[in-house]
Design an enzyme around this catalytic site. Structure first.
Site, PDB file in Angstrom:
ATOM      1  N   GLY A  71      29.437   2.153 -18.670  1.00 17.24           N
ATOM      2  CA  GLY A  71      29.656   1.471 -19.943  1.00 17.24           C
ATOM      3  C   GLY A  71      28.718   1.951 -21.039  1.00 17.24           C
ATOM      4  O   GLY A  71      29.129   2.115 -22.191  1.00 17.24           O
ATOM      5  N   SER A  72      27.466   2.185 -20.689  1.00 20.18           N
ATOM      6  CA  SER A  72      26.499   2.579 -21.724  1.00 20.18           C
ATOM      7  C   SER A  72      26.890   3.907 -22.347  1.00 20.18           C
ATOM      8  O   SER A  72      26.877   4.058 -23.581  1.00 20.18           O
ATOM      9  CB  SER A  72      25.092   2.688 -21.124  1.00 20.18           C
ATOM     10  OG  SER A  72      24.696   1.457 -20.575  1.00 20.18           O
ATOM     11  N   ASN A 152      28.324 -10.510 -22.427  1.00 18.19           N
ATOM     12  CA  ASN A 152      27.809 -10.453 -21.061  1.00 18.19           C
ATOM     13  C   ASN A 152      26.844 -11.577 -20.712  1.00 18.19           C
ATOM     14  O   ASN A 152      26.617 -11.847 -19.546  1.00 18.19           O
ATOM     15  CB  ASN A 152      27.151  -9.090 -20.804  1.00 18.19           C
ATOM     16  CG  ASN A 152      26.187  -8.691 -21.890  1.00 18.19           C
ATOM     17  OD1 ASN A 152      26.532  -8.645 -23.071  1.00 18.19           O
ATOM     18  ND2 ASN A 152      24.961  -8.415 -21.510  1.00 18.19           N
ATOM     19  N   GLN A 180      32.764  -6.331 -19.877  1.00 21.04           N
ATOM     20  CA  GLN A 180      32.868  -7.610 -19.154  1.00 21.04           C
ATOM     21  C   GLN A 180      34.312  -8.068 -19.019  1.00 21.04           C
ATOM     22  O   GLN A 180      34.615  -8.946 -18.211  1.00 21.04           O
ATOM     23  CB  GLN A 180      32.060  -8.698 -19.876  1.00 21.04           C
ATOM     24  CG  GLN A 180      30.553  -8.520 -19.781  1.00 21.04           C
ATOM     25  CD  GLN A 180      30.009  -8.759 -18.376  1.00 21.04           C
ATOM     26  OE1 GLN A 180      30.556  -9.538 -17.594  1.00 21.04           O
ATOM     27  NE2 GLN A 180      28.931  -8.083 -18.039  1.00 21.04           N
ATOM     28  N   SER A 200      33.455  -0.198 -17.447  1.00 24.35           N
ATOM     29  CA  SER A 200      32.529   0.234 -16.400  1.00 24.35           C
ATOM     30  C   SER A 200      32.962  -0.340 -15.062  1.00 24.35           C
ATOM     31  O   SER A 200      33.216  -1.537 -14.944  1.00 24.35           O
ATOM     32  CB  SER A 200      31.121  -0.256 -16.754  1.00 24.35           C
ATOM     33  OG  SER A 200      30.229   0.081 -15.724  1.00 24.35           O
ATOM     34  N   HIS A 202      31.490  -0.934 -12.164  1.00 21.98           N
ATOM     35  CA  HIS A 202      30.716  -1.849 -11.308  1.00 21.98           C
ATOM     36  C   HIS A 202      30.770  -3.307 -11.759  1.00 21.98           C
ATOM     37  O   HIS A 202      30.201  -4.180 -11.106  1.00 21.98           O
ATOM     38  CB  HIS A 202      29.271  -1.352 -11.148  1.00 21.98           C
ATOM     39  CG  HIS A 202      28.370  -1.534 -12.332  1.00 21.98           C
ATOM     40  ND1 HIS A 202      27.447  -2.549 -12.389  1.00 21.98           N
ATOM     41  CD2 HIS A 202      28.229  -0.828 -13.489  1.00 21.98           C
ATOM     42  CE1 HIS A 202      26.758  -2.442 -13.533  1.00 21.98           C
ATOM     43  NE2 HIS A 202      27.219  -1.420 -14.212  1.00 21.98           N
ATOM     44  N   THR A 238      30.822  18.147 -13.612  1.00 17.36           N
ATOM     45  CA  THR A 238      31.832  18.004 -12.563  1.00 17.36           C
ATOM     46  C   THR A 238      32.192  16.531 -12.402  1.00 17.36           C
ATOM     47  O   THR A 238      31.311  15.675 -12.329  1.00 17.36           O
ATOM     48  CB  THR A 238      31.300  18.583 -11.234  1.00 17.36           C
ATOM     49  OG1 THR A 238      30.934  19.940 -11.480  1.00 17.36           O
ATOM     50  CG2 THR A 238      32.348  18.509 -10.134  1.00 17.36           C
ATOM     51  N   CYS A 325      19.247  -6.340 -18.451  1.00 19.61           N
ATOM     52  CA  CYS A 325      18.480  -5.325 -19.175  1.00 19.61           C
ATOM     53  C   CYS A 325      17.225  -5.900 -19.798  1.00 19.61           C
ATOM     54  O   CYS A 325      16.266  -5.197 -20.022  1.00 19.61           O
ATOM     55  CB  CYS A 325      19.343  -4.706 -20.277  1.00 19.61           C
ATOM     56  SG  CYS A 325      21.043  -4.571 -19.806  1.00 19.61           S
TER      57      CYS A 325
HETATM   58  C1  LIG Z   1      27.013  -3.867 -18.054  1.00 22.05           C
HETATM   59  C2  LIG Z   1      27.395  -3.730 -19.472  1.00 22.05           C
HETATM   60  C3  LIG Z   1      27.261  -2.507 -20.152  1.00 22.05           C
HETATM   61  C4  LIG Z   1      26.629  -1.305 -19.509  1.00 22.05           C
HETATM   62  O1  LIG Z   1      27.440  -0.735 -18.520  1.00 22.05           O
HETATM   63  P1  LIG Z   1      26.786   0.291 -17.476  1.00 22.05           P
HETATM   64  O2  LIG Z   1      27.942   0.804 -16.699  1.00 22.05           O
HETATM   65  O3  LIG Z   1      25.840  -0.518 -16.645  1.00 22.05           O
HETATM   66  O4  LIG Z   1      26.111   1.348 -18.274  1.00 22.05           O
HETATM   67  C5  LIG Z   1      27.680  -2.436 -21.456  1.00 22.05           C
HETATM   68  N1  LIG Z   1      28.212  -3.506 -22.078  1.00 22.05           N
HETATM   69  C6  LIG Z   1      28.371  -4.685 -21.460  1.00 22.05           C
HETATM   70  C7  LIG Z   1      28.997  -5.813 -22.188  1.00 22.05           C
HETATM   71  C8  LIG Z   1      27.958  -4.848 -20.142  1.00 22.05           C
HETATM   72  O5  LIG Z   1      28.098  -6.024 -19.547  1.00 22.05           O
END
Ligand SMILES: *Cc1c(COP(=O)(O)O)cnc(C)c1O
Length: 397
Positions: A71-72, A152, A180, A200, A202, A238, A325
């Site tokens: 996500g970042s 989040n 989210q 993202s 995870h 890759t 974070c």
């Molecule tokens: C977790 C999160 C991110 C970051 O995602 P990563 O895959 O951990 O880099 C960005 N934005 C929101 C709203 C998140 O909850």
């Protein structure tokens, strides 16, 4: 001891379906998708297949998806690309909100130092912004509006489709951090007029370190990482085939069960909220209904969030005080400050984020554990004594 994981907004456990999809990519589909030989082609097919599956869930085309490390990276690339595009047209103004994820806010800070102007919209106490605020903030030189789909920390869901419609009408690009929301809420990038969207894996039971950026056809994306021509030159390196394939499996599963999961999880969420609301001088953060099915966020007066978390950990309840974070730093959450919680109240925050695996017994146990720990911490707190004896007045009634 019971072990109750209630930090699913920080990350989720991988689902069996995602693990099953991932494993063969480690030792069978191991080729480099850029290679011309058969193992390479098998990897390339797995990649295309995953891209098609993911595109279907968001109503976009496979070509509109670029895979990232999460996500970042997707947030950074979306915002930087839109900013560069704007700068070329002499447009250097960006609109966002005060309670975005740091991946967005810190990218905007950087752009400000590079000469962009940033307007951060005020968030109402209920954790929502109004589409009219966006309409009013748009200027001649606005190149981007970036507003998160769901927050989040406090789980509030923004009026994304309405904001998208305004941006489309005014000719401004619209990005949403949907990290989210993906897999938890229905997303239709066309119907909602979204130009760029970050996700993202995870956060929906996929693996860490993999995500995607949707970019509407015709919007040129700038590469953050120079190197090979992977992802049609938009993201070198890759491809993370195991991660991408597992992300597609996790997303399909989450979207397939979305309604069922949301009904179950939001009923448990409401039970947890009702239980915690019985604690005196407590307050729910964020709108009670326009929130993610699994999000519960509270402030308790006269409490330090960190002590609360440690004592809950002793009882097997794994929670968070805000975003993962900011934990470890003593600054109160920028999200809670943005919705107007005073510093001392923001310090006493607790975020509990549920999943499909959470049970009613887990919720009841958690209510009891939090009630006990809050009362224990208050019994030892000089601040609480001052509040009780009237030397200081309560902020939360
Ligand atoms: C977790 C999160 C991110 C970051 O995602 P990563 O895959 O951990 O880099 C960005 N934005 C929101 C709203 C998140 O909850």
């Amino acid at each position: 001891m019971r072990q109750i994981y209630l930090d699913n907004a920080a990350t989720t456990k991988m689902s069996p379906a995602a693990i099953q999809a991932l494993l063969p990519c480690l030792d069978q589909v191991y080729g480099n998708p850029s290679s011309l030989h058969s193992p390479g082609q098998r990897a390339s097919e797995a990649l295309s297949h995953a891209r098609e599956r993911i595109a279907r869930q968001f109503n976009c085309t496979p070509r509109e998806l670029t895979f990232t490390s999460g996500g970042s990276e997707a947030d950074n690339q979306a915002i930087r690309s839109a900013a560069l595009l704007g700068a070329r047209q002499g447009k250097r103004h960006i609109i966002s909100t005060a309670f975005e994820h740091h991946a967005v806010l810190h990218t905007l800070d950087r752009l400000e130092r590079e000469g962009f102007a940033v307007t951060l919209l005020d968030v109402h106490e209920n954790g929502l912004i109004q589409p009219e605020q966006v309409a009013q903030a748009i200027r001649e030189d606005t190149c981007l509006v970036t507003v998160m789909y769901a927050n989040n920390e406090i789980g509030t869901i923004q009026p994304v489709a309405e904001i998208g419609a305004i941006c489309r009408e005014r000719g401004v690009l619209f990005h949403t951090d949907a990290v989210q929301a993906a897999g938890h809420l229905p997303i239709d990038v066309q119907g909602q007029n979204i130009d760029l969207l970050s996700l993202s894996a995870h956060k929906f039971h996929g693996p860490k370190g993999v995500g995607a950026l949707y970019v509407r056809k015709g919007v040129p994306l700038t590469s953050l990482i120079e190197g090979g021509a992977q992802e049609r030159g938009k993201r070198a390196g890759t491809e993370n085939i195991p991660g991408i394939v597992a992300m597609a499996a996790a997303l399909d599963e989450a979207c397939g069960r979305m309604e069922e999961n949301a009904a179950k999880v939001s009923a448990l969420r409401d039970r947890l909220i009702a239980g915690l609301a019985n604690i005196p001088h407590s307050i729910l953060n964020g709108d009670p209904t326009r929130r993610l099915p699994g999000n519960v966020s509270f402030c308790f007066e006269g409490i330090e969030g960190e002590s609360l978390l440690l004592l809950l950990d002793d009882k097997g309840v794994y929670a968070s005080s805000g975003s993962a974070c900011t934990s470890g730093s003593l600054d109160p959450s920028h999200v809670l400050l943005a919705i107007g919680r005073p510093h001392e109240i923001a310090h006493g925050s607790l975020r509990l984020t549920l999943s499909e695996e959470t049970s009613q017994e887990d919720v009841d146990y958690t209510v009891e554990a939090v009630t006990q720990v809050v009362s224990y911490l208050r019994s030892m707190s000089p601040v609480w004594r001052d509040l009780e004896t009237g030397k200081q007045s309560f902020v939360i009634q």
